[in-house]
Design a protein around this motif. Structure first.
Motif, PDB file in Angstrom:
ATOM      1  N   ALA A  58       0.860  -1.180   0.000  1.00  0.00           N
ATOM      2  CA  ALA A  58       0.000   0.000   0.000  1.00  0.00           C
ATOM      3  C   ALA A  58       0.896   1.229   0.000  1.00  0.00           C
ATOM      4  N   ARG A  59       0.721   2.049  -0.993  1.00  0.00           N
ATOM      5  CA  ARG A  59       1.537   3.245  -1.109  1.00  0.00           C
ATOM      6  C   ARG A  59       0.625   4.462  -1.203  1.00  0.00           C
ATOM      7  N   GLY A  60       1.190   5.603  -0.908  1.00  0.00           N
ATOM      8  CA  GLY A  60       0.379   6.815  -0.877  1.00  0.00           C
ATOM      9  C   GLY A  60       0.233   7.499  -2.203  1.00  0.00           C
ATOM     10  N   LYS A  61       0.995   7.069  -3.206  1.00  0.00           N
ATOM     11  CA  LYS A  61       0.967   7.755  -4.494  1.00  0.00           C
ATOM     12  C   LYS A  61       0.971   6.722  -5.599  1.00  0.00           C
ATOM     13  N   TYR A  62       0.104   6.895  -6.580  1.00  0.00           N
ATOM     14  CA  TYR A  62      -0.060   5.893  -7.619  1.00  0.00           C
ATOM     15  C   TYR A  62       0.040   6.540  -8.987  1.00  0.00           C
ATOM     16  N   ILE A  63       1.076   7.311  -9.198  1.00  0.00           N
ATOM     17  CA  ILE A  63       1.293   8.001 -10.459  1.00  0.00           C
ATOM     18  C   ILE A  63       2.624   7.552 -11.048  1.00  0.00           C
ATOM     19  N   VAL A  64       2.596   7.121 -12.318  1.00  0.00           N
ATOM     20  CA  VAL A  64       3.820   6.763 -13.020  1.00  0.00           C
ATOM     21  C   VAL A  64       4.344   8.015 -13.711  1.00  0.00           C
ATOM     22  N   ASP A  65       5.541   8.442 -13.333  1.00  0.00           N
ATOM     23  CA  ASP A  65       6.152   9.634 -13.922  1.00  0.00           C
ATOM     24  C   ASP A  65       7.618   9.351 -14.197  1.00  0.00           C
ATOM     25  N   ARG A  66       8.374  10.380 -14.527  1.00  0.00           N
ATOM     26  CA  ARG A  66       9.780  10.185 -14.860  1.00  0.00           C
ATOM     27  C   ARG A  66      10.572   9.598 -13.689  1.00  0.00           C
ATOM     28  N   LYS A  67      10.180   9.936 -12.477  1.00  0.00           N
ATOM     29  CA  LYS A  67      10.879   9.396 -11.315  1.00  0.00           C
ATOM     30  C   LYS A  67      10.711   7.875 -11.233  1.00  0.00           C
ATOM     31  N   VAL A  68       9.509   7.407 -11.569  1.00  0.00           N
ATOM     32  CA  VAL A  68       9.278   5.960 -11.579  1.00  0.00           C
ATOM     33  C   VAL A  68      10.102   5.311 -12.681  1.00  0.00           C
ATOM     34  N   LEU A  69      10.165   5.949 -13.845  1.00  0.00           N
ATOM     35  CA  LEU A  69      10.939   5.393 -14.948  1.00  0.00           C
ATOM     36  C   LEU A  69      12.412   5.227 -14.589  1.00  0.00           C
ATOM     37  N   ASP A  70      12.918   6.129 -13.771  1.00  0.00           N
ATOM     38  CA  ASP A  70      14.336   6.088 -13.404  1.00  0.00           C
ATOM     39  C   ASP A  70      14.700   4.825 -12.618  1.00  0.00           C
ATOM     40  N   VAL A  71      13.743   4.240 -11.926  1.00  0.00           N
ATOM     41  CA  VAL A  71      14.024   3.038 -11.129  1.00  0.00           C
ATOM     42  C   VAL A  71      13.407   1.780 -11.742  1.00  0.00           C
TER      43      VAL A  71
END
Length: 251
Positions: free
Chosen positions: A187-200
């Protein structure tokens, strides 16, 4: 499956066949995908969107009576309904094939088919996958159907990522456990895929979404080669063409 490129002459294998799209919920993408599939195969289409409001259903006609009437007009029915289990009721009533284009929070089987087709085309395999299902897992019929279908493959790990209030329901989890699928819940507080997600995100991974994405994937993700959601939508055309041909002609 052979792809049909833009500009390729349409097939005529379903010439003389008529498909009725009966949508009790609006869904432009799914409806147009089915209608395009039928027309590319040479068939014709009878269409209605938001039948819940603008058809005899608004006057109180039962689903069964509607199906008995519509089957007299068409060779196959594609139906989206707001109630879970409605597609099964329609199929038990109809004398022609009924395709479930989504029934409430229940299932969306053609979306699952195009999803696994997309995964295989993009990654090259369906066994040994690690799959993250993110968002409203309690009410999302697309993730429910995909979970059922992906469980048929080997060595699959599934990560459920959602707020506590919309966790995946127990029926899916029990089914997956019975198939030996390893489950992980987060369970996470944020569910948006953005450039930060792409980096990992691993380089060999892909990002899929049934669309519309609303604010769940930021536009700057689109240019990344791992963003597969528009290719995924196009794949729906080919899957639905194959399904229509199978149901109306056999393979």
């Amino acid at each position: 499956m052979e792809k049909i490129e833009k500009g390729t002459p349409e097939s005529e294998v379903l010439r003389g066949h008529l498909m009725a799209t009966l949508f009790y919920e609006p869904s432009t993408r799914t409806r147009l995908s089915f209608e395009s599939a039928m027309k590319r195969l040479g068939g014709e289409v009878l269409t209605t969107e938001n039948a819940r409001e603008f058809s005899s259903a608004a006057k109180g006609e039962t689903l069964e009576d509607t199906i008995r009437t519509v089957e007299g007009y068409a060779d196959i029915i594609v139906m989206r309904h707001f109630e879970s289990g409605a597609a099964r009721r329609a199929a038990m009533t109809a004398g022609v094939p009924v395709i479930n284009a989504g029934d409430g929070p229940g299932q969306h089987p053609t979306q699952a088919l195009l999803d696994v087709y997309t995964i295989e085309r993009e990654i090259g395999r369906l066994d040994g996958l690690s799959l993250g299902l993110v968002g409203d897992l309690a009410n999302g019929r697309t993730v429910r159907s995909l979970a059922y279908l992906i469980a048929k493959y080997q060595d699959v790990k599934i990560y459920f990522v959602s707020p506590d209030v919309v966790k995946m329901k127990d029926d899916i989890k029990e089914y997956l456990t019975s198939k030996g699928i390893d489950l992980y819940e987060e369970a996470r507080g944020k569910y948006i895929v953005d450039r930060k997600v792409l980096d990992v995100l691993p380089k060999h991974s892909i990002i899929m979404h049934p669309l519309p994405r609303l604010d769940e994937i930021t536009p700057d993700v689109d240019a990344d080669p791992r963003a597969a959601y528009f290719r995924q939508a196009t794949n729906g055309l080919y899957i639905r063409m194959a399904l229509l041909k199978l149901l109306l002609l056999g393979w």
